[in-house]
Design a protein around this motif. Sequence first.
Motif, mmCIF file in Angstrom:
data_model
loop_
_atom_site.group_PDB
_atom_site.id
_atom_site.type_symbol
_atom_site.label_atom_id
_atom_site.label_comp_id
_atom_site.label_asym_id
_atom_site.label_seq_id
_atom_site.Cartn_x
_atom_site.Cartn_y
_atom_site.Cartn_z
ATOM 1 N N TYR A 1 36.032 46.804 42.916
ATOM 2 C CA TYR A 1 36.836 46.706 42.196
ATOM 3 C C TYR A 1 38.009 46.932 43.266
ATOM 4 C CZ TYR A 1 33.644 49.143 38.584
ATOM 5 O OH TYR A 1 32.934 49.673 37.363
ATOM 6 N N ILE A 2 38.123 47.732 44.072
ATOM 7 C CA ILE A 2 39.092 47.307 45.292
ATOM 8 C C ILE A 2 39.448 46.137 45.388
ATOM 9 C CG2 ILE A 2 39.640 47.743 47.309
ATOM 10 C CD1 ILE A 2 39.419 50.639 46.710
ATOM 11 N N ASN B 1 38.931 43.045 43.252
ATOM 12 C CA ASN B 1 39.630 42.410 42.961
ATOM 13 C C ASN B 1 41.062 42.815 42.164
ATOM 14 O OD1 ASN B 1 37.571 41.173 41.724
ATOM 15 N ND2 ASN B 1 36.420 42.815 40.021
ATOM 16 N N THR B 2 41.138 44.029 42.195
ATOM 17 C CA THR B 2 42.364 44.383 42.322
ATOM 18 C C THR B 2 43.801 43.746 43.660
ATOM 19 O OG1 THR B 2 41.873 47.055 41.620
ATOM 20 C CG2 THR B 2 44.068 46.750 42.504
ATOM 21 N N LEU B 3 42.651 43.771 45.051
ATOM 22 C CA LEU B 3 43.697 43.166 45.424
ATOM 23 C C LEU B 3 43.877 41.557 45.437
ATOM 24 C CD1 LEU B 3 41.541 45.116 49.124
ATOM 25 C CD2 LEU B 3 44.525 45.127 47.936
ATOM 26 N N VAL C 1 44.654 40.512 43.355
ATOM 27 C CA VAL C 1 45.763 40.186 41.539
ATOM 28 C C VAL C 1 46.497 40.239 42.548
ATOM 29 C CG1 VAL C 1 46.663 41.945 39.393
ATOM 30 C CG2 VAL C 1 43.688 41.095 39.299
ATOM 31 N N ILE C 2 47.045 41.791 43.033
ATOM 32 C CA ILE C 2 47.839 41.870 43.949
ATOM 33 C C ILE C 2 47.910 40.902 44.006
ATOM 34 C CG2 ILE C 2 49.186 43.066 45.034
ATOM 35 C CD1 ILE C 2 47.404 44.830 44.837
ATOM 36 N N GLY D 1 40.501 41.533 49.892
ATOM 37 C CA GLY D 1 39.965 41.284 48.069
ATOM 38 C C GLY D 1 38.377 40.290 48.082
#
Length: 74
Positions: free
Chosen positions: A9-10, A12-14, A16-17, A37
Amino acid sequence: MKSTSFLRYIGNTLLVIGHFTLLWGSTEPALIIKIIGGTLILPFAIGLALWDVVALELVFGSMDVTKLYQVLVS
């Protein structure tokens, strides 16, 4: 929740960011965020034997590292 799922989750978030930063911001920080990420996603993908995800992350990660090197050297 397993720790590898949390890392996914972390990660994938990174990613996208990092993509957002690459499009609208600076190249160097975006590539660093994307490399971190992608690295965080690998334990989850290896644990579930998702070799296609591992291969893609390694390809994309190598492109990111190559570009980051090019940006830092120039």
